[in-house]
Scaffold this motif. Structure first.
Motif, PDB file in Angstrom:
ATOM      1  N   VAL A 132      67.434  84.103  61.127  1.00 20.54           N
ATOM      2  CA  VAL A 132      66.732  85.382  61.873  1.00 20.54           C
ATOM      3  C   VAL A 132      66.735  86.803  61.554  1.00 20.54           C
ATOM      4  N   SER A 149      57.220  82.153  62.998  1.00 18.38           N
ATOM      5  CA  SER A 149      58.847  82.648  62.862  1.00 18.38           C
ATOM      6  C   SER A 149      59.051  84.240  62.981  1.00 18.38           C
ATOM      7  N   VAL A 204      60.738  85.530  66.645  1.00 20.38           N
ATOM      8  CA  VAL A 204      62.257  85.779  66.626  1.00 20.38           C
ATOM      9  C   VAL A 204      62.561  87.184  67.384  1.00 20.38           C
ATOM     10  N   VAL A 258      66.225  78.576  64.596  1.00 22.16           N
ATOM     11  CA  VAL A 258      64.998  79.036  64.769  1.00 22.16           C
ATOM     12  C   VAL A 258      63.957  78.341  65.565  1.00 22.16           C
TER      13      VAL A 258
END
Length: 246
Positions: free
Chosen positions: A43, A76, A80, A130
């Protein structure tokens, strides 16, 4: 010719974009600009990769091509930030680029909605932590992940080195009988040339990161071409009015 600009993190599967352009019959120019950071699927690193500074840099690199739309080609590196943060990320990118803008996370949501999908299986390459954040993002968009599998691969570079057999295996193992489609969320994975193979094997639509990113870029630029070899998304969805996430 309409030009779609893609801001792509580092190097992994960016050759999916010229391949998609050829399969689309060159209806638009798909231009890729790179931004660089740590490619770890964690992250803090993903938040750094999707930071406003990096996306401004990407938008500046694309400006020379005078794009009609810009997409942050990283799933991602958008989800995030959470749904609100991803929304602001795209709004900032639109301001910086002066064009309609979106990201791969929203591309998945819009593509699933365009196909009428509400129950999906997520076949992720990421670690569980994730991948779960992607599931949460989808839920806010009204898309229920009935199952989630994760290959637990630490970096995008490793994903980019996967061979076709392993990519198909990840897709097949991530399916669920209650899912209307399988979603494969990593833009570091080469999938554009495998869509027919995977969909034929599964017998249901497959949405992959680079596929939906290209589709979203075309959509927000006002184009909706069909391309039989680019999966159900490009066969079944056409003529939808373009709008962009803001």
């Amino acid at each position: 010719m309409t030009t779609i600009g893609f801001i792509y993190p580092d190097h992994a599967a960016e050759d999916d974009y010229p391949l998609a352009q050829r399969l689309l019959g060159d209806v638009a120019r798909l231009t890729v600009a790179h931004v660089y950071g740590t490619d770890l699927h964690a992250v803090p690193e993903l938040r750094d990769l999707g930071s406003p500074e990096r996306l401004r840099e990407g938008a500046a690199s694309l400006a020379a091509y005078d794009p009609d739309a810009v997409v942050w080609a990283c799933t991602s590196g958008s989800f995030v930030f959470g749904h609100d943060g991803a929304t602001e990320q795209v709004a900032a990118l639109a301001r910086d680029s002066g064009t309609p803008a979106s990201s791969t996370s929203f591309a998945f949501a819009r593509a699933a909605q365009a196909l009428g999908l509400r129950r999906v299986a997520v076949a992720a390459s990421y670690p569980d932590e994730v991948a779960e954040m992607f599931v949460q993002f989808l839920a806010i968009e009204g898309i229920d992940a009935v199952s989630m599998s994760s290959a637990d691969i630490d970096t995008a570079a490793e994903v980019g080195r996967l061979d076709d057999e392993r990519v198909v295996e990840i897709a097949m193992s991530g399916d669920h009988p209650d899912a209307d489609a399988v979603l494969i969320p990593d833009t570091a994975m080469r999938t554009v040339g495998l869509l027919d193979t995977i969909e034929s094997a599964l017998g249901k639509p497959v949405l992959t990161a680079n596929q939906v990113t290209v589709w979203e870029g075309l959509r927000i630029a006002g184009l909706s071409p069909q391309a039989p070899s680019l999966g159900a998304l490009f066969r079944q969805v056409a003529g939808s009015e373009a709008d962009h996430v803001s």
